[in-house]
Design an enzyme around this catalytic site. Structure first.
Site, PDB file in Angstrom:
ATOM      1  N   ASP A 131       0.849  -1.338   0.098  1.00  0.00           N
ATOM      2  CA  ASP A 131       0.009   0.090   0.079  1.00  0.00           C
ATOM      3  C   ASP A 131       0.913   1.148  -0.228  1.00  0.00           C
ATOM      4  OD1 ASP A 131      -2.035  -1.598   0.421  1.00  0.00           O
ATOM      5  OD2 ASP A 131      -2.649  -1.157   2.239  1.00  0.00           O
ATOM      6  N   MET A 189       9.084   0.543  13.794  1.00  0.00           N
ATOM      7  CA  MET A 189       7.989   0.585  14.720  1.00  0.00           C
ATOM      8  C   MET A 189       8.024   0.243  16.123  1.00  0.00           C
ATOM      9  SD  MET A 189       5.893   2.141  12.744  1.00  0.00           S
ATOM     10  CE  MET A 189       4.408   2.043  13.733  1.00  0.00           C
ATOM     11  N   THR A 212      -8.330  -3.348  10.192  1.00  0.00           N
ATOM     12  CA  THR A 212      -8.557  -4.486   8.879  1.00  0.00           C
ATOM     13  C   THR A 212      -9.854  -4.996   9.156  1.00  0.00           C
ATOM     14  OG1 THR A 212      -7.655  -6.587   8.523  1.00  0.00           O
ATOM     15  CG2 THR A 212      -6.973  -5.690  10.464  1.00  0.00           C
ATOM     16  N   GLU A 215      -9.957  -8.145   9.501  1.00  0.00           N
ATOM     17  CA  GLU A 215      -9.599  -9.481  10.108  1.00  0.00           C
ATOM     18  C   GLU A 215      -9.940  -9.095  11.555  1.00  0.00           C
ATOM     19  OE1 GLU A 215      -7.696 -12.426  10.009  1.00  0.00           O
ATOM     20  OE2 GLU A 215      -8.437 -12.365   8.049  1.00  0.00           O
ATOM     21  N   TYR A 221      -2.658 -11.846  14.666  1.00  0.00           N
ATOM     22  CA  TYR A 221      -2.513 -10.346  13.836  1.00  0.00           C
ATOM     23  C   TYR A 221      -4.073  -9.810  13.974  1.00  0.00           C
ATOM     24  CZ  TYR A 221      -3.440  -7.476   9.807  1.00  0.00           C
ATOM     25  OH  TYR A 221      -3.532  -6.491   8.812  1.00  0.00           O
ATOM     26  N   LYS A 223      -4.344  -5.809  15.687  1.00  0.00           N
ATOM     27  CA  LYS A 223      -4.937  -4.800  15.197  1.00  0.00           C
ATOM     28  C   LYS A 223      -6.294  -4.336  15.984  1.00  0.00           C
ATOM     29  CE  LYS A 223      -2.682  -4.367  11.243  1.00  0.00           C
ATOM     30  NZ  LYS A 223      -2.270  -2.942  10.700  1.00  0.00           N
TER      31      LYS A 223
HETATM   32  P1  NAP Z   1       2.844  -5.447   3.544  1.00  0.00           P
HETATM   33  O1  NAP Z   1       2.800  -5.228   1.998  1.00  0.00           O
HETATM   34  O2  NAP Z   1       3.073  -6.339   4.271  1.00  0.00           O
HETATM   35  O3  NAP Z   1       3.745  -3.980   4.285  1.00  0.00           O
HETATM   36  C1  NAP Z   1       4.052  -3.750   5.540  1.00  0.00           C
HETATM   37  C2  NAP Z   1       5.433  -3.010   5.676  1.00  0.00           C
HETATM   38  O4  NAP Z   1       5.600  -3.003   6.959  1.00  0.00           O
HETATM   39  C3  NAP Z   1       6.462  -3.474   4.785  1.00  0.00           C
HETATM   40  O5  NAP Z   1       6.907  -2.540   4.033  1.00  0.00           O
HETATM   41  C4  NAP Z   1       7.570  -3.672   6.213  1.00  0.00           C
HETATM   42  O6  NAP Z   1       8.562  -3.304   5.963  1.00  0.00           O
HETATM   43  C5  NAP Z   1       6.553  -2.848   7.004  1.00  0.00           C
HETATM   44  N1  NAP Z   1       6.982  -2.947   8.568  1.00  0.00           N
HETATM   45  C6  NAP Z   1       7.013  -4.392   9.130  1.00  0.00           C
HETATM   46  N2  NAP Z   1       7.719  -4.273  10.382  1.00  0.00           N
HETATM   47  C7  NAP Z   1       8.005  -2.883  10.588  1.00  0.00           C
HETATM   48  C8  NAP Z   1       8.896  -2.390  11.659  1.00  0.00           C
HETATM   49  N3  NAP Z   1       9.033  -3.114  12.767  1.00  0.00           N
HETATM   50  N4  NAP Z   1       9.137  -1.058  11.539  1.00  0.00           N
HETATM   51  C9  NAP Z   1       9.018  -0.523  10.460  1.00  0.00           C
HETATM   52  N5  NAP Z   1       8.370  -0.770   9.231  1.00  0.00           N
HETATM   53  C10 NAP Z   1       8.105  -2.284   9.410  1.00  0.00           C
HETATM   54  O7  NAP Z   1       1.383  -4.640   3.879  1.00  0.00           O
HETATM   55  P2  NAP Z   1       0.091  -3.934   2.860  1.00  0.00           P
HETATM   56  O8  NAP Z   1      -0.325  -5.007   2.359  1.00  0.00           O
HETATM   57  O9  NAP Z   1       0.821  -2.844   2.327  1.00  0.00           O
HETATM   58  O10 NAP Z   1      -0.661  -3.249   4.154  1.00  0.00           O
HETATM   59  C11 NAP Z   1      -0.521  -2.171   4.572  1.00  0.00           C
HETATM   60  C12 NAP Z   1      -0.993  -2.044   5.987  1.00  0.00           C
HETATM   61  O11 NAP Z   1      -2.522  -2.393   6.029  1.00  0.00           O
HETATM   62  C13 NAP Z   1      -0.670  -3.043   7.098  1.00  0.00           C
HETATM   63  O12 NAP Z   1      -0.773  -2.487   8.218  1.00  0.00           O
HETATM   64  C14 NAP Z   1      -1.888  -4.169   7.084  1.00  0.00           C
HETATM   65  O13 NAP Z   1      -1.863  -4.766   8.152  1.00  0.00           O
HETATM   66  C15 NAP Z   1      -2.964  -3.307   6.472  1.00  0.00           C
HETATM   67  N6  NAP Z   1      -4.063  -3.756   5.892  1.00  0.00           N
HETATM   68  C16 NAP Z   1      -3.848  -4.365   4.839  1.00  0.00           C
HETATM   69  C17 NAP Z   1      -4.898  -5.016   4.002  1.00  0.00           C
HETATM   70  C18 NAP Z   1      -4.643  -5.642   2.642  1.00  0.00           C
HETATM   71  O14 NAP Z   1      -5.517  -6.447   2.385  1.00  0.00           O
HETATM   72  N7  NAP Z   1      -3.328  -5.289   2.040  1.00  0.00           N
HETATM   73  C19 NAP Z   1      -5.983  -4.870   4.419  1.00  0.00           C
HETATM   74  C20 NAP Z   1      -6.344  -4.296   5.715  1.00  0.00           C
HETATM   75  C21 NAP Z   1      -5.364  -3.691   6.342  1.00  0.00           C
HETATM   76  P3  NAP Z   1       9.820  -3.962   5.297  1.00  0.00           P
HETATM   77  O15 NAP Z   1       9.638  -4.007   3.784  1.00  0.00           O
HETATM   78  O16 NAP Z   1      11.017  -3.573   5.965  1.00  0.00           O
HETATM   79  O17 NAP Z   1       9.658  -5.572   5.724  1.00  0.00           O
HETATM   80  N1  GDD Z   2      -1.736 -16.936   2.408  1.00  0.00           N
HETATM   81  C1  GDD Z   2      -2.442 -17.957   2.026  1.00  0.00           C
HETATM   82  N2  GDD Z   2      -1.884 -19.170   1.482  1.00  0.00           N
HETATM   83  N3  GDD Z   2      -3.788 -18.145   2.214  1.00  0.00           N
HETATM   84  C2  GDD Z   2      -4.184 -19.313   1.652  1.00  0.00           C
HETATM   85  C3  GDD Z   2      -3.846 -20.318   1.219  1.00  0.00           C
HETATM   86  C4  GDD Z   2      -2.408 -20.143   1.016  1.00  0.00           C
HETATM   87  O1  GDD Z   2      -1.560 -21.125   0.395  1.00  0.00           O
HETATM   88  N4  GDD Z   2      -4.561 -21.203   0.760  1.00  0.00           N
HETATM   89  C5  GDD Z   2      -5.886 -20.911   1.339  1.00  0.00           C
HETATM   90  N5  GDD Z   2      -5.713 -19.277   1.947  1.00  0.00           N
HETATM   91  C6  GDD Z   2      -6.932 -18.895   2.464  1.00  0.00           C
HETATM   92  C7  GDD Z   2      -6.560 -18.307   3.886  1.00  0.00           C
HETATM   93  O2  GDD Z   2      -6.416 -19.297   4.612  1.00  0.00           O
HETATM   94  C8  GDD Z   2      -7.377 -16.949   3.982  1.00  0.00           C
HETATM   95  O3  GDD Z   2      -8.544 -17.487   4.413  1.00  0.00           O
HETATM   96  C9  GDD Z   2      -7.412 -16.554   2.620  1.00  0.00           C
HETATM   97  O4  GDD Z   2      -6.833 -17.420   1.568  1.00  0.00           O
HETATM   98  C10 GDD Z   2      -6.561 -15.203   2.475  1.00  0.00           C
HETATM   99  O5  GDD Z   2      -5.314 -15.274   3.062  1.00  0.00           O
HETATM  100  P1  GDD Z   2      -4.468 -14.159   2.826  1.00  0.00           P
HETATM  101  O6  GDD Z   2      -4.153 -13.740   1.448  1.00  0.00           O
HETATM  102  O7  GDD Z   2      -3.053 -14.603   3.485  1.00  0.00           O
HETATM  103  O8  GDD Z   2      -4.890 -12.930   3.491  1.00  0.00           O
HETATM  104  P2  GDD Z   2      -5.735 -12.753   4.743  1.00  0.00           P
HETATM  105  O9  GDD Z   2      -7.305 -12.422   4.483  1.00  0.00           O
HETATM  106  O10 GDD Z   2      -5.454 -13.722   5.860  1.00  0.00           O
HETATM  107  O11 GDD Z   2      -5.142 -11.495   5.185  1.00  0.00           O
HETATM  108  C11 GDD Z   2      -5.097 -10.264   4.429  1.00  0.00           C
HETATM  109  O12 GDD Z   2      -6.206  -9.541   4.550  1.00  0.00           O
HETATM  110  C12 GDD Z   2      -6.487  -8.948   5.748  1.00  0.00           C
HETATM  111  C13 GDD Z   2      -7.955  -8.039   5.492  1.00  0.00           C
HETATM  112  O13 GDD Z   2      -8.608  -8.939   5.622  1.00  0.00           O
HETATM  113  C14 GDD Z   2      -3.665  -9.536   4.814  1.00  0.00           C
HETATM  114  O14 GDD Z   2      -3.508  -8.553   4.170  1.00  0.00           O
HETATM  115  C15 GDD Z   2      -4.081  -8.775   6.295  1.00  0.00           C
HETATM  116  O15 GDD Z   2      -2.798  -7.883   6.556  1.00  0.00           O
HETATM  117  C16 GDD Z   2      -5.183  -7.824   6.235  1.00  0.00           C
HETATM  118  O16 GDD Z   2      -5.496  -7.227   7.369  1.00  0.00           O
END
Ligand code: NAP
Ligand code: GDD
Length: 328
Positions: free
Chosen positions: A14, A60, A126, A128, A151, A155
């Site tokens: 993001d 962080m 999130t 989650e 996780y 959050k």
């Molecule tokens: P991401 O790709 O996993 O990026 C997370 C970033 O956090 C990475 O760049 C990582 O840095 C940094 N980080 C981890 N530990 C740290 C620390 N101790 N100090 C400083 N930086 C640190 O996550 P994203 O998908 O962009 O998501 C962004 C945010 O939205 C997260 O907080 C996630 O939980 C939340 N969120 C995501 C989703 C989704 O579907 N993507 C949905 C809801 C909420 P490094 O590169 O150095 O490892």
């Molecule tokens: N990663 C992963 N790998 N997930 C799998 C797999 C696999 O091989 N097979 C099935 N799944 C299922 C997981 O059990 C989950 O139900 C779903 O696929 C999505 O998994 P992820 O893509 O790992 O995402 P998430 O939903 O657990 O979490 C993501 O979305 C959250 C928002 O709802 C992350 O981005 C979180 O950081 C974020 O908060």
């Protein structure tokens, strides 16, 4: 004078999309990175903005680094996107997950309260957090929380400490409760990218199978590039508030798999899938579907990319990438 924003998590998925969005609006963007021998700028490179961000060092889990940064920068806006964001790993690394995801936002909020109380704060909350809970099949701002992983639990703390600093100290602090959002720069561990990368490797003969866990889980998947706009809009409102952001539609992992194979023009997807228990979670979130009515009405926000377009975009990007590797 240019507006300034500090983005934590700038090297993730993001962070680069948000940075690009803000740079287009003439912001000066600071990106927090940890101390690395070799930081990975691949995602920022993909969006062509690596040299347009000013990098500042911190972690962080290190309160003094965050206090100093806020004291020095006093940014107009802070977007706290940094997290140990992989649900699967949080079961094995619960303490680290809590330190980064719960204490990190507390340190930032405290720094803002002490040194820059007019700074607006966005917390990456999130879906989650809802876990098993829903309201008539959907999750909205009033749906209770029942997190199902360390996780999710971490959050929930971050969510409430953000609300508390808003209520106790009058900070402009918002929670964006975002549902799953993906893109071609999504981390390879997350299921969507794991699928599109796996499908591309199968297409070009670099893999024979794709090992997955629970295919029945349903997620409300949108495009990360759309969702960063909602983050920005939250901080432009008159009053701070919390918003659910999603599409309002969900699909199973199996549907995602089927569609990805279809877009790669590979028939008989079932013969490539191996169900591997190591990818199943000790406790699962089976069904997430947003009711984003409040974000639609108050922020005027809408997702632009459909589920089908998202899968296609990710498959095409991985096919292109893997083709290059296969040919080299
Ligand atoms: P991401 O790709 O996993 O990026 C997370 C970033 O956090 C990475 O760049 C990582 O840095 C940094 N980080 C981890 N530990 C740290 C620390 N101790 N100090 C400083 N930086 C640190 O996550 P994203 O998908 O962009 O998501 C962004 C945010 O939205 C997260 O907080 C996630 O939980 C939340 N969120 C995501 C989703 C989704 O579907 N993507 C949905 C809801 C909420 P490094 O590169 O150095 O490892
Ligand atoms: N990663 C992963 N790998 N997930 C799998 C797999 C696999 O091989 N097979 C099935 N799944 C299922 C997981 O059990 C989950 O139900 C779903 O696929 C999505 O998994 P992820 O893509 O790992 O995402 P998430 O939903 O657990 O979490 C993501 O979305 C959250 C928002 O709802 C992350 O981005 C979180 O950081 C974020 O908060």
């Amino acid at each position: 004078m240019k507006k300034t924003a500090l983005i934590t998590g700038i090297l993730g998925q993001d962070g680069p999309y948000l940075a690009k969005f803000l740079i287009r609006r003439d912001y000066k963007v600071y990106g927090l990175i940890r101390r690395y021998s070799n930081p990975n700028f691949e995602n920022l490179d993909y969006l062509g903005i690596t040299s347009k961000v000013e990098y500042v060092e911190g972690d962080m889990t290190d309160e003094s680094s965050l206090l100093n940064l806020i004291r020095l920068l006093r940014p107009n806006e802070v977007y706290n996107l940094a997290a140990q964001s992989f649900v699967g790993s949080s079961f094995e690394q619960a303490k680290l997950t809590t330190e980064v995801n719960s204490l990190g936002p507390l340190y930032l909020l405290n720094a803002i309260k002490l040194f820059s109380p007019t700074t607006k704060f966005y917390q990456a909350s999130t879906s989650e957090m809802f876990g098993l809970q829903h309201t008539n099949g959907y999750q909205d701002e009033k749906t209770p929380f029942h997190p199902r992983s360390p996780y999710g639990v971490s959050k929930v703390y971050a969510y409430w400490i953000t609300v508390n600093f808003r209520e106790a100290y009058g900070l402009f602090a918002c929670n964006g409760i975002l549902f799953n959002h993906e893109s071609p720069i999504r981390g390879l561990q997350f299921v969507t990218r794991k699928i599109t990368d796996g499908v591309a490797k199968i297409k070009y003969g670099l893999a024979k199978e794709l090992r997955l866990g629970n295919l029945d889980a349903k997620r409300d998947w949108g495009f990360a590039g759309d969702y960063v706009e909602a983050m920005y809009l939250m901080l432009q409102q008159e009053n701070p508030d919390d918003y659910v952001v999603g599409t309002g539609e969900n699909h199973s992992v199996e549907e995602f798999v089927q569609l990805a194979f279809k877009y790669a023009d590979i028939k008989d997807w079932k013969k490539y899938i191996v169900i591997d228990p190591q990818f199943k979670r000790p406790s699962e979130v089976p069904n997430l579907k947003a009711n984003p009515k409040k974000a639609f009405e108050k922020l005027g926000w809408r997702p632009k990319i459909s589920f089908q377009e998202l899968v296609k975009m990710m498959v095409e990007a991985d096919l292109k990438r893997i083709k290059k590797t296969a040919e080299s």
